[in-house]
Scaffold this active site. Structure first.
Site, PDB file in Angstrom:
ATOM      1  N   ASP A  92       0.873  -1.164   0.000  1.00 57.81           N
ATOM      2  CA  ASP A  92       0.000   0.000   0.000  1.00 57.81           C
ATOM      3  C   ASP A  92       0.911   1.214   0.000  1.00 57.81           C
ATOM      4  OD1 ASP A  92      -1.009   0.412   3.488  1.00 57.81           O
ATOM      5  OD2 ASP A  92       0.903   0.660   2.490  1.00 57.81           O
ATOM      6  N   PHE A  96      -0.361   7.347   3.870  1.00 49.94           N
ATOM      7  CA  PHE A  96      -1.323   7.722   4.916  1.00 49.94           C
ATOM      8  C   PHE A  96      -0.584   8.110   6.182  1.00 49.94           C
ATOM      9  CE2 PHE A  96      -4.708   7.788   7.789  1.00 49.94           C
ATOM     10  CZ  PHE A  96      -4.331   7.065   8.902  1.00 49.94           C
ATOM     11  N   ASP A 265      -5.275  -5.157   7.670  1.00 48.43           N
ATOM     12  CA  ASP A 265      -3.871  -4.884   8.006  1.00 48.43           C
ATOM     13  C   ASP A 265      -3.842  -3.826   9.101  1.00 48.43           C
ATOM     14  OD1 ASP A 265      -4.175  -2.381   6.106  1.00 48.43           O
ATOM     15  OD2 ASP A 265      -2.278  -2.147   7.210  1.00 48.43           O
ATOM     16  N   CYS A 303      -2.608 -20.181  24.630  1.00 53.94           N
ATOM     17  CA  CYS A 303      -1.995 -19.745  23.367  1.00 53.94           C
ATOM     18  C   CYS A 303      -0.856 -20.696  23.022  1.00 53.94           C
ATOM     19  CB  CYS A 303      -1.463 -18.316  23.484  1.00 53.94           C
ATOM     20  SG  CYS A 303      -0.621 -17.754  21.980  1.00 53.94           S
ATOM     21  N   CYS A 305       1.667 -20.077  20.983  1.00 51.38           N
ATOM     22  CA  CYS A 305       2.846 -19.429  20.385  1.00 51.38           C
ATOM     23  C   CYS A 305       4.089 -19.699  21.222  1.00 51.38           C
ATOM     24  CB  CYS A 305       2.608 -17.925  20.218  1.00 51.38           C
ATOM     25  SG  CYS A 305       2.970 -16.926  21.660  1.00 51.38           S
ATOM     26  N   CYS A 308       4.309 -17.888  24.604  1.00 47.65           N
ATOM     27  CA  CYS A 308       3.437 -18.422  25.663  1.00 47.65           C
ATOM     28  C   CYS A 308       3.852 -19.822  26.090  1.00 47.65           C
ATOM     29  CB  CYS A 308       1.993 -18.425  25.188  1.00 47.65           C
ATOM     30  SG  CYS A 308       1.311 -16.773  25.006  1.00 47.65           S
ATOM     31  N   HIS A 334       3.632 -12.950  19.809  1.00 47.69           N
ATOM     32  CA  HIS A 334       2.374 -13.380  20.433  1.00 47.69           C
ATOM     33  C   HIS A 334       1.184 -12.604  19.849  1.00 47.69           C
ATOM     34  CE1 HIS A 334      -0.831 -14.261  23.220  1.00 47.69           C
ATOM     35  NE2 HIS A 334      -0.990 -12.955  23.352  1.00 47.69           N
TER      36      HIS A 334
HETATM   37  C1  LIG Z   1      -1.197   3.621  -3.236  1.00 44.28           C
HETATM   38  C2  LIG Z   1      -2.352   3.973  -2.314  1.00 44.28           C
HETATM   39  O1  LIG Z   1      -2.476   2.975  -1.366  1.00 44.28           O
HETATM   40  C3  LIG Z   1      -2.868   3.280  -0.083  1.00 44.28           C
HETATM   41  O2  LIG Z   1      -2.287   2.743   0.823  1.00 44.28           O
HETATM   42  N1  LIG Z   1      -3.908   4.140   0.206  1.00 44.28           N
HETATM   43  C4  LIG Z   1      -4.557   4.165   1.407  1.00 44.28           C
HETATM   44  N2  LIG Z   1      -3.982   3.691   2.538  1.00 44.28           N
HETATM   45  C5  LIG Z   1      -4.709   3.761   3.729  1.00 44.28           C
HETATM   46  C6  LIG Z   1      -4.098   3.332   4.918  1.00 44.28           C
HETATM   47  C7  LIG Z   1      -4.823   3.430   6.113  1.00 44.28           C
HETATM   48  N3  LIG Z   1      -4.463   3.143   7.409  1.00 44.28           N
HETATM   49  C8  LIG Z   1      -5.540   3.494   8.155  1.00 44.28           C
HETATM   50  N4  LIG Z   1      -5.591   3.396   9.498  1.00 44.28           N
HETATM   51  C9  LIG Z   1      -4.425   3.029  10.261  1.00 44.28           C
HETATM   52  N5  LIG Z   1      -6.568   3.953   7.407  1.00 44.28           N
HETATM   53  C10 LIG Z   1      -6.142   3.944   6.122  1.00 44.28           C
HETATM   54  C11 LIG Z   1      -6.746   4.355   4.942  1.00 44.28           C
HETATM   55  C12 LIG Z   1      -6.019   4.280   3.741  1.00 44.28           C
HETATM   56  C13 LIG Z   1      -6.581   4.748   2.509  1.00 44.28           C
HETATM   57  O3  LIG Z   1      -7.728   5.231   2.434  1.00 44.28           O
HETATM   58  N6  LIG Z   1      -5.827   4.679   1.388  1.00 44.28           N
END
Ligand SMILES: CCOC(=O)Nc1nc2cc3nc(NC)[nH]c3cc2c(=O)[nH]1
Length: 371
Positions: A92, A96, A265, A303, A305, A308, A334
């Site tokens: 991702d 963010f 995640d 648990c 793991c 534990c 854990h």
């Molecule tokens: C290349 C774009 O990829 C993304 O990761 N966009 C994205 N990532 C998020 C990560 C997030 N983490 C949280 N909370 C910890 N909320 C998130 C929302 C997004 C999101 O809307 N969009």
């Protein structure tokens, strides 16, 4: 044959068990993805992640762009080879987190300009460049370039942002060249039901192998977040995996799995582990608390793991106080095993057609009594 086939194996209410095929093996959903921001799940060996049931790891495009750079990772065989994890990877943006750290300098139609958190240099990211980076890194699941609006945002901002994210989705899709990678679209719209529905429906106009529910877990209350999750899974097609980004508290996984979410995640289990806390059915215990210094029990009775099975709370409390690396390592191990066992038990309950009972039992133990 479709390299990313997703088949539903069992249902219980809106919860479902899925089988997701990838070029790096088949995985069972619902599943939790440990976060390895810089290509490593902090403190844990890939072989131990495999042993505790991790199936898919997550890495951040932004962080790996800055260091060591996608070209190097590609030259060294791609993420799987480079980081020693031969199961599926998802990348991702990681933007963010950086945005929330205030390194974001500008957003316009072209893309975004970040200030590097390493040396302050300006980083320009566009949908095209984000896809090229993710193709070089070689993850199995890649994410469309989107904007995750800050919380709170005005309806006007949310609407303009989601419309731009849809234009960026089209550009991301056009920039994609590798058939062995699955591009997920990311629906936005914040906590505004009308805009959430609009973004989700418009994202569905693109026939993609999976869809992420974005823009949540950004500081809104659970009372605001869950109606958006419910609305999203009512609109998203049954036949495709749903990925709720950034959600990792056990109770939130149980609620969201009950609403038909398949992938999760969060840095929560590993970060809270490094900070000295263990996830347990009743909630969380902080091993910095003196009450554990003579506690012979494992972190969690039952648990399976390594932490534990081998050590007492007293020993781990000692490690945390002594700031020994092993403390954070054992707690991270854990906490991830805790979430993987939770999703394993959830899949079993779904197969038995008794997810409701599973969720009630979980809630009773989690909220029924004080620790
Ligand atoms: C290349 C774009 O990829 C993304 O990761 N966009 C994205 N990532 C998020 C990560 C997030 N983490 C949280 N909370 C910890 N909320 C998130 C929302 C997004 C999101 O809307 N969009």
């Amino acid at each position: 044959m479709d390299p990313f086939r997703f088949t539903i194996q069992a249902r219980s209410g809106r919860a479902r068990v899925g089988l997701l095929t990838t070029p790096h093996g088949r995985v069972e959903t619902p599943l939790f993805m440990p976060v390895g921001t810089q290509g490593s799940v902090k403190g844990l060996l890939p072989k131990d992640l495999k042993a505790i049931g991790s199936q898919v790891l997550l890495a951040n495009t932004y962080h790996l762009l800055l260091r060591p750079g996608p070209e190097r990772v590609q030259a060294l065989g791609g993420l799987h080879r480079f980081a020693g994890w031969d199961g599926p990877w998802l990348t991702d943006s990681g933007g963010f987190q950086v945005m929330s750290l205030g390194h974001l300098r500008r957003i316009d139609e072209e893309g975004v300009v970040f200030q590097s958190h390493l040396d302050g240099s300006l980083i320009r990211l566009t949908p095209e460049r984000s896809i090229a980076i993710q193709e070089a890194l070689g993850a199995d699941f890649i994410m469309a370039f989107d904007e995750c609006p800050p919380y709170p945002s005005s309806p006007e901002y949310l609407k303009a942002s989601l419309e731009r994210t849809l234009r960026w989705l089209e550009r991301s899709l056009k920039a994609k060249t590798r058939p062995d990678q699955a591009l997920f679209g990311i629906a936005q719209g914040g906590t505004d039901a009308g805009l959430r529905a609009l973004s989700t429906r418009e994202t569905l106009r693109f026939d993609l192998p999976g869809y992420a529910i974005g823009g949540l877990a950004v500081g809104e209350t659970k009372e605001e977040m869950f109606p958006m999750v419910a609305l999203s899974t009512e609109i998203l097609p049954e036949a495709k995996p749903r990925y709720l980004m950034g959600v990792g508290h056990p109770e939130d996984l149980v609620a969201a799995m009950g609403l038909g979410v398949d992938l999760f995640d969060s840095v929560y289990p590993t970060r809270t582990g490094r900070f000295g806390s263990a996830l347990v059915p009743e909630g969380r215990i902080n091993l910095k608390n003196a009450q554990y210094l003579e506690d012979k029990r494992p972190l969690e009775e039952g648990c399976d793991c390594y932490a534990c099975q081998t050590f007492s709370r007293a020993y781990i409390a000692h490690l945390v106080r002594a700031e020994e690396m092993l403390g954070g390592i054992l707690l991270s191990l854990h906490n991830l095993r805790f979430l993987h066992r939770l999703t394993e038990r959830a899949r079993e309950a779904i197969r038995q057609g008794s997810y409701g009972a599973f969720a009630r039992e979980f809630a009773e133990r989690r909220f029924g009594k004080e620790i």
